[in-house]
Design a protein around this motif. Sequence first.
Motif, PDB file in Angstrom:
ATOM      1  N   TRP A  99       0.814  -1.213   0.000  1.00 47.44           N
ATOM      2  CA  TRP A  99       0.000   0.000   0.000  1.00 47.44           C
ATOM      3  C   TRP A  99       0.850   1.267   0.000  1.00 47.44           C
ATOM      4  O   TRP A  99       0.319   2.379   0.072  1.00 47.44           O
ATOM      5  N   LEU A 155       0.072   4.586  -1.970  1.00 48.60           N
ATOM      6  CA  LEU A 155      -1.067   5.400  -1.554  1.00 48.60           C
ATOM      7  C   LEU A 155      -0.649   6.551  -0.637  1.00 48.60           C
ATOM      8  O   LEU A 155      -1.456   7.446  -0.363  1.00 48.60           O
ATOM      9  N   ARG A 214      -3.003   8.695  -4.672  1.00 49.16           N
ATOM     10  CA  ARG A 214      -4.161   8.299  -3.867  1.00 49.16           C
ATOM     11  C   ARG A 214      -5.455   8.917  -4.427  1.00 49.16           C
ATOM     12  O   ARG A 214      -6.483   8.232  -4.532  1.00 49.16           O
ATOM     13  N   TRP A 269      -6.347   7.208  -7.616  1.00 48.95           N
ATOM     14  CA  TRP A 269      -6.753   5.825  -7.360  1.00 48.95           C
ATOM     15  C   TRP A 269      -8.210   5.773  -6.899  1.00 48.95           C
ATOM     16  O   TRP A 269      -8.983   4.930  -7.343  1.00 48.95           O
TER      17      TRP A 269
END
Length: 553
Positions: free
Chosen positions: A17, A20, A26, A29
């Motif tokens: 992760w 992110l 982020r 996404w």
Amino acid sequence: MSIPTSPPAPAATDSPWAPLAARLFRALWIAQLVSNTGSWMQTVGAQWLLVGDGAALVTLVQTASSLPVVLLALPSGVLADRFDRRSVLLAAQFAMLAVSAVLAVLAFTDALSPTALLVLTFLLGCGTALMGPAWQAIQPELVERRQLGQAAALGAVNMNLARAVGPALGGAVVAAAGAGWVFAFNAVSYLGIAAVLAVWRRPSADAAPAAVNEGMLAALHAGRRYVWNASGVRRVLLRTLLFIPGGAALWALLPLTASSSLGLGSGGYGLLLAAVGVGAVAGAFALPRVRRTLGANGTLAAGAVVFAGVLAVLAQVRTPWLVAVALLPAGLAWIAVLSTLNAAVQTRLPGWVRARGLAVYLLVFQGGQALAAPLWGVVAAWVGLSACLLIAGAVMLLSAASVRRWPLYDAAEINPSPSDHWPTPPLVFEPGQADGPVLVTVVYRVPADDRAEFTDRMHRVAASRRRTGALDWGLYQDGNDPERFVETYLVVSWAEHRAQHHVRLTATDRRREERARELLAPGTVPEVTHAFDTASGPVVPDRAGPHAPSHDT
């Protein structure tokens, strides 16, 4: 308000992760998750509207979505390399919003015929084709290079989260209110990505077009030439081509399996797709450990074996909940294979040709699905659905077995970082950018004991020359002086050769040149000359007098 490009360096870069932590990644996404959910809702609506029209027509939905990539991927890659990728992405978002709105209006007014549905789905695919290379090419701008693998996996997680939610939601909406509402939601879903892109300001160094102002055809040829001479990229494309046909059978035939074999409605079909998505999301947690244990090639082989087993279950099992359970590992296998291939191609492409190289990858990926989907529909109509699924499973087993014969090359041997290690050649006149062809000649002196090894290493250099612009290449040994070797290569124009000097060479190219030059006779350096075609370039007087050969390579 603007969103910065440079991501912070997270402490735990091994975490799946970690990307992110970058604000822009982020935001995109999350916006992409909403858009992908809308796309899956629309796919369910479109396929379910055509279920009663036969297997071939249902599979054409996937073809209509994927075929535009075959037609437009390469031109889209050129646009993404020549123009601001943010602008290209914004144009694609608004174009797809408009097409989805037309679909919704036709559905609400009961004027959506199968032909119109397929044509508009094709136009949406054109928007996807325009967006694809630019979207993939901006990933190294959003995260650090060492996180590209995690970013690719998160992209696959994103798609599969949408697959977990979108089909079930789409099936429920179609059953309760009709297909028009799923098309309407899909139209609105594009606004999220557009909003994030609108506030993103790319640094001028990233937003600037390539140093060579190539025409469309010249840029296409440059991209094709690079991919053809990049063995690492070619091997990724081969592995993609060997996996996708069998994998496409699941997506093409699952609607028929749900309706014909399992007796499910649109909601049940959506839940089956959701099971694939759940498996992929759950698999994302295990994926780093799987890669550490199996490596990239082991992951590709294991993913193909798992997919083959799932196809066999679909062929034989008639209990819906057992099929749903079997689809969970299909999601894990799909995300494992696709994220491995995506990360592999990302890490093997230099910036100047990244979008074009990714366009070729998307062409193979989407084109394989576009061609395989109707073929599976024809095979299913000919031999039956169960037999067709078993044949697809056998194709996947062949893909797994081929990994040993054609594995991915070690990524550690490939460094696409730019390397401006050739100085500008000193000439007695300044050629025009279009002057050429340019014949570059490099003379080396090599001791007798090292000639065979030097020749072998220079053939690796040859691939570098061809990737970066050489139309032809040769290495010759002087018949009167066996220690004297002459390398020649032809470049189409002075602008192309300047691009070799300052834009196109990579750290890998530099390392290969250095390895070859380790074998030169002590105290000697290569002697480089540049000759211009007198038929197409100017013949100028020697205004500066004789000068020493340039040592630019």
